[in-house]
Design a protein around this motif. Structure first.
Motif, PDB file in Angstrom:
ATOM      1  N   ARG A  48      27.131  69.407  53.572  1.00  0.00           N
ATOM      2  CA  ARG A  48      27.866  68.518  52.658  1.00  0.00           C
ATOM      3  C   ARG A  48      27.147  68.324  51.329  1.00  0.00           C
ATOM      4  NH1 ARG A  48      29.036  68.259  58.324  1.00  0.00           N
ATOM      5  NH2 ARG A  48      31.243  67.732  58.488  1.00  0.00           N
ATOM      6  N   TRP A  81      29.037  67.972  47.909  1.00  0.00           N
ATOM      7  CA  TRP A  81      29.667  66.688  47.581  1.00  0.00           C
ATOM      8  C   TRP A  81      28.680  65.768  46.862  1.00  0.00           C
ATOM      9  CZ3 TRP A  81      34.800  65.599  48.442  1.00  0.00           C
ATOM     10  CH2 TRP A  81      35.504  66.490  49.257  1.00  0.00           C
ATOM     11  N   ARG A  82      27.421  65.841  47.251  1.00  0.00           N
ATOM     12  CA  ARG A  82      26.406  64.992  46.614  1.00  0.00           C
ATOM     13  C   ARG A  82      25.958  65.554  45.269  1.00  0.00           C
ATOM     14  NH1 ARG A  82      24.599  65.628  51.888  1.00  0.00           N
ATOM     15  NH2 ARG A  82      22.845  66.948  51.237  1.00  0.00           N
ATOM     16  N   ALA A 109      27.869  67.362  43.107  1.00  0.00           N
ATOM     17  CA  ALA A 109      28.946  67.546  42.132  1.00  0.00           C
ATOM     18  C   ALA A 109      28.643  66.799  40.839  1.00  0.00           C
ATOM     19  CB  ALA A 109      30.271  67.064  42.713  1.00  0.00           C
ATOM     20  N   SER A 158      31.749  72.572  39.875  1.00  0.00           N
ATOM     21  CA  SER A 158      31.071  71.862  40.965  1.00  0.00           C
ATOM     22  C   SER A 158      31.985  70.832  41.622  1.00  0.00           C
ATOM     23  CB  SER A 158      29.789  71.193  40.450  1.00  0.00           C
ATOM     24  OG  SER A 158      30.070  70.054  39.646  1.00  0.00           O
ATOM     25  N   TYR A 159      33.003  70.401  40.894  1.00  0.00           N
ATOM     26  CA  TYR A 159      34.034  69.529  41.484  1.00  0.00           C
ATOM     27  C   TYR A 159      35.174  70.351  42.070  1.00  0.00           C
ATOM     28  CZ  TYR A 159      31.919  65.409  39.289  1.00  0.00           C
ATOM     29  OH  TYR A 159      31.063  64.391  38.934  1.00  0.00           O
ATOM     30  N   LEU A 176      35.509  71.333  45.714  1.00  0.00           N
ATOM     31  CA  LEU A 176      35.776  70.281  46.688  1.00  0.00           C
ATOM     32  C   LEU A 176      37.272  70.155  46.987  1.00  0.00           C
ATOM     33  CD1 LEU A 176      33.370  67.543  45.268  1.00  0.00           C
ATOM     34  CD2 LEU A 176      32.847  69.405  46.866  1.00  0.00           C
ATOM     35  N   ASN A 184      40.021  75.293  55.446  1.00  0.00           N
ATOM     36  CA  ASN A 184      38.748  75.160  54.731  1.00  0.00           C
ATOM     37  C   ASN A 184      38.100  76.525  54.471  1.00  0.00           C
ATOM     38  OD1 ASN A 184      36.739  73.650  53.431  1.00  0.00           O
ATOM     39  ND2 ASN A 184      35.483  73.506  55.272  1.00  0.00           N
ATOM     40  N   LEU A 239      35.679  62.196  44.897  1.00  0.00           N
ATOM     41  CA  LEU A 239      34.630  62.247  45.917  1.00  0.00           C
ATOM     42  C   LEU A 239      34.980  61.450  47.160  1.00  0.00           C
ATOM     43  CD1 LEU A 239      31.412  62.043  43.714  1.00  0.00           C
ATOM     44  CD2 LEU A 239      32.572  64.058  44.617  1.00  0.00           C
ATOM     45  N   HIS A 261      39.248  62.910  51.397  1.00  0.00           N
ATOM     46  CA  HIS A 261      38.954  63.814  52.507  1.00  0.00           C
ATOM     47  C   HIS A 261      40.192  63.915  53.401  1.00  0.00           C
ATOM     48  CE1 HIS A 261      34.891  63.396  51.123  1.00  0.00           C
ATOM     49  NE2 HIS A 261      34.772  62.168  51.573  1.00  0.00           N
ATOM     50  N   ALA A 304      33.073  64.033  54.967  1.00  0.00           N
ATOM     51  CA  ALA A 304      33.570  65.125  54.125  1.00  0.00           C
ATOM     52  C   ALA A 304      33.522  66.452  54.868  1.00  0.00           C
ATOM     53  CB  ALA A 304      32.731  65.213  52.856  1.00  0.00           C
ATOM     54  N   ARG A 339      31.108  72.444  52.678  1.00  0.00           N
ATOM     55  CA  ARG A 339      31.391  73.291  51.519  1.00  0.00           C
ATOM     56  C   ARG A 339      30.242  74.274  51.289  1.00  0.00           C
ATOM     57  NH1 ARG A 339      35.818  71.635  51.958  1.00  0.00           N
ATOM     58  NH2 ARG A 339      37.290  70.919  50.360  1.00  0.00           N
TER      59      ARG A 339
END
Length: 379
Positions: free
Chosen positions: A36, A39-40, A42, A54-55, A58, A64, A159, A162, A367, A370
């Motif tokens: 994950r 997600w942190r 981004a 980077s976004y 997501l 997926n 963010l 989900h 989440a 990714r």
């Protein structure tokens, strides 16, 4: 329900668990933190296109699979391609859902770029298209225009969004909240429809469950999901895509031999039956549905559906709602043909349905894994 033999195995596993230390086992079998990391991370890139990307990674996408490959062009553009090894040939034989996932990616890219003041000029399939299958031609070309956009309030919910596969709470969706969500989906030439907890919702609960059952009991479509299952934190960390089974209960089940791909592939196994029961509970918990439709005659219309879906799910998060795609009845393999016609007769209104989702209230979920952004970049 577990068999007597399964229960004995779990008891035996409990003894093993006690021997190795429950705390350590739980810690080792919790959701993979490394999977994950995107997600942190981004928004931490310094170059504006990479920051937007980077976004974009997501974005929601089928199974997926994260089928996005990106080439940075010059100083103000990029080209998006499909990773052809990440398609779903069994359940998505014409790549419609995969293209919708690219549309969601492009919309999130546009929303992220707008945060930095950049407008995005998106040209779908600039070198042509094949409606039967994707190929090596680009899905889209994107040019960034400095100073051409203002931030969109929906971006604040990126963010927190989900996909939520859990059963929803036993309360009806607020009518004004649902209307606000549907309004956000009426973009890009896409028409959003929906219903609350009424007779139509009851029909859709039944139809979507029958479609789910077809997919899970048809050997080759079920096997596609089984092959993409990541079981346990170690597998998720090694391949942060596909479908995820994590947590101490899964770890214990795998330890004692109850959780396995072989069991998932056998519809008569206790594991498959328990999985079906869990999904049935989720399906029957739906108090509202939303759907998206358009002409469906071009690849660009599929991209538009993905862009509209991205806005719809962000609006749902804004309204305190959770969304779970339940679009099996929209798939185009032979065993689904009757339900495909039925759902279009029920809610299609002459349009090609692109997404069908259940909407409701539920506790937040972790989440989805990714791949790091760098894995999507073409050198």
């Amino acid at each position: 329900m577990a068999t007597r033999r399964g229960i004995l195995k779990l008891v035996g596993g409990g003894c093993v668990l006690a021997a190795v230390g429950a705390g350590g086992f739980v810690a080792a079998n919790g959701p993979s933190r490394s999977a994950r990391a995107p997600w942190r991370e981004a928004g931490q890139e310094t170059e504006f296109r990479r920051r937007a990307l980077s976004y974009a990674i997501l974005a929601p996408n089928p199974h997926n699979r994260q089928p996005w490959l990106v080439r940075l062009d010059g100083d103000d553009a990029l080209t998006l391609y499909c990773d052809l090894d990440r398609r779903l040939p069994a359940t998505d034989p014409h790549d419609r859902q995969i293209v919708i996932g690219h549309g969601a990616f492009l919309e999130l890219l546009a929303l992220a770029a707008a945060e930095d003041g950049y407008a995005t000029e998106i040209t779908p399939f600039p070198d042509g298209e094949d409606m039967a299958t994707l190929d090596t031609r680009p899905v889209a070309h994107v040019r960034f225009i400095a100073g051409g956009a203002e931030p969109n309030p929906l971006f604040a919910f990126v963010l927190a969004r989900h996909t939520n596969r859990q059963p929803f709470e036993a309360r009806d969706v607020d009518a004004d909240a649902l209307a606000a969500v549907l309004s956000s989906g009426n973009v890009q030439g896409v028409t959003a429809g929906g219903c609350g907890n009424d007779a139509l919702a009851a029909s859709l609960r039944d139809l979507t469950w029958r479609a789910h059952s077809v997919e899970m009991t048809t050997a080759y479509t079920n096997q596609e999901s089984v092959d993409l299952m990541r079981i346990g934190a170690r597998e998720v960390a090694a391949n942060p895509d596909g479908l995820v089974l994590e947590g101490p209960v899964i770890g214990l089940g795998r330890l004692v031999g109850i959780v396995s791909r072989e069991a998932m592939a056998d519809p008569a196994s206790d594991m498959s039956k328990q999985g079906m029961a869990m999904f049935h509970a989720a399906a029957m918990s739906a108090r509202a549905f939303a759907w998206l439709g358009n002409s469906g005659t071009t690849r660009a219309s599929q991209v538009s559906a993905g862009r509209a879906y991205m806005r719809l799910v962000l609006a749902a998060e804004r309204e305190g709602l959770k969304v779970h795609p339940w679009s099996q009845s929209l798939q185009e393999y032979p065993e689904m043909a009757d339900l495909y016609r039925e759902v279009h007769d029920l809610i299609g209104e002459g349009r090609r349905l692109q997404m069908l989702v259940r909407v409701g209230y539920a506790k937040p979920v972790v989440a989805a894994p990714r791949w790091p952004m760098a894995t999507h970049l073409i050198a």
